[in-house]
Design an enzyme around this catalytic site. Structure first.
Site, PDB file in Angstrom:
ATOM      1  N   VAL A 180       1.914  -3.820  -2.589  1.00 43.76           N
ATOM      2  CA  VAL A 180       1.202  -2.919  -3.488  1.00 43.76           C
ATOM      3  C   VAL A 180       1.941  -2.871  -4.808  1.00 43.76           C
ATOM      4  O   VAL A 180       3.143  -3.140  -4.874  1.00 43.76           O
ATOM      5  CB  VAL A 180       1.075  -1.496  -2.892  1.00 43.76           C
ATOM      6  CG1 VAL A 180       0.108  -1.507  -1.730  1.00 43.76           C
ATOM      7  CG2 VAL A 180       2.425  -0.960  -2.463  1.00 43.76           C
ATOM      8  N   SER A 181       1.233  -2.510  -5.859  1.00 40.64           N
ATOM      9  CA  SER A 181       1.805  -2.621  -7.198  1.00 40.64           C
ATOM     10  C   SER A 181       2.493  -1.362  -7.684  1.00 40.64           C
ATOM     11  O   SER A 181       3.169  -1.383  -8.696  1.00 40.64           O
ATOM     12  CB  SER A 181       0.709  -2.999  -8.198  1.00 40.64           C
ATOM     13  OG  SER A 181      -0.348  -2.056  -8.150  1.00 40.64           O
TER      14      SER A 181
END
Length: 225
Positions: free
Chosen positions: A17-18
């Protein structure tokens, strides 16, 4: 990966995930895992593990703890195929993605990105990978050509360009060669420190950032050609 083997294909999933917020809430991670698990079940693959969760790590760099661990597992031959739900979980950069695909080809493992039609276990998916690799190579050469042309114009105008190279060609070639061989920039820096190789400014300590600067340098581009 031999198609004649009766042993089940060993798949390794990677999720990312960013942002830290997404990691904390679980948003995105569960969906990625579910997609990877469903694909492995559909194909009858043995899903060894799902690794990653490099929360907040940029997809523009390969220096991510989870990804580094996954690639080492694949390089050792402890898994046969790396599966991601989306290609941008690996990298949003074509150049970085091409590095992973080239590494997979050299080390003998496969890569599957469920959203992109990238699947080097199949002829069609392998064609997609080859197109991406060819495009990346073309872009690098085009950038190199434009850079050389721009530098030539400046030289013809009498402009002095940058500082003279102070690193020996052998050191630059070593860094480029080790990076091509799949070593991370931090591992290259540690090796240079162990061998007591001076930095470009004569320092005794190498860092990931200093190795990165060498790889981006004009001297490295000439060696890579």
């Amino acid at each position: 990966m031999a198609t004649t083997s009766t042993a089940p294909v060993r798949a390794l999933g990677y999720v990312r995930v960013s942002t830290d917020e997404q990691h904390a809430s679980g948003a995105g991670l569960s969906a990625q895992r579910a997609a990877i698990q469903a694909e492995a079940a559909r194909r009858g693959w043995d899903l060894v593990e799902v690794v990653g969760e490099d929360a907040g790590a940029s997809s523009a760099t390969l220096e991510r703890t989870g990804l580094t661990s996954a690639l080492e597992v694949l390089d050792r031959g402890d898994a046969d195929v790396l599966v991601v739900a989306k290609l941008d979980r690996l990298s949003r950069s074509v150049a970085q993605g091409a590095l992973i695909m080239d590494r997979a080809k050299r080390k003998g493992w496969q890569l599957v990105a469920l959203d992109f039609g990238l699947d080097t276990t199949t002829p069609a998916g392998e064609m997609v990978a080859n197109v991406i690799l060819s495009t990346s190579q073309y872009e690098r050469r085009l950038i190199g050509q434009r850079t050389r042309e721009a530098l030539a114009v400046k030289r013809s105008q009498g402009v002095r360009l940058g500082r003279p190279q102070v690193l020996p060609d052998a050191v630059v070639a070593r860094i480029v060669g080790e990076h091509r061989g799949g070593r991370s920039m931090s591992a290259i820096a540690r090796g240079l420190d162990m061998d007591r190789v001076p930095t470009a400014r004569g320092g005794a300590r190498w860092y990931q950032s200093s190795v990165s600067k060498v790889l981006r340098s004009q001297a490295a581009s000439h060696i890579a050609e």
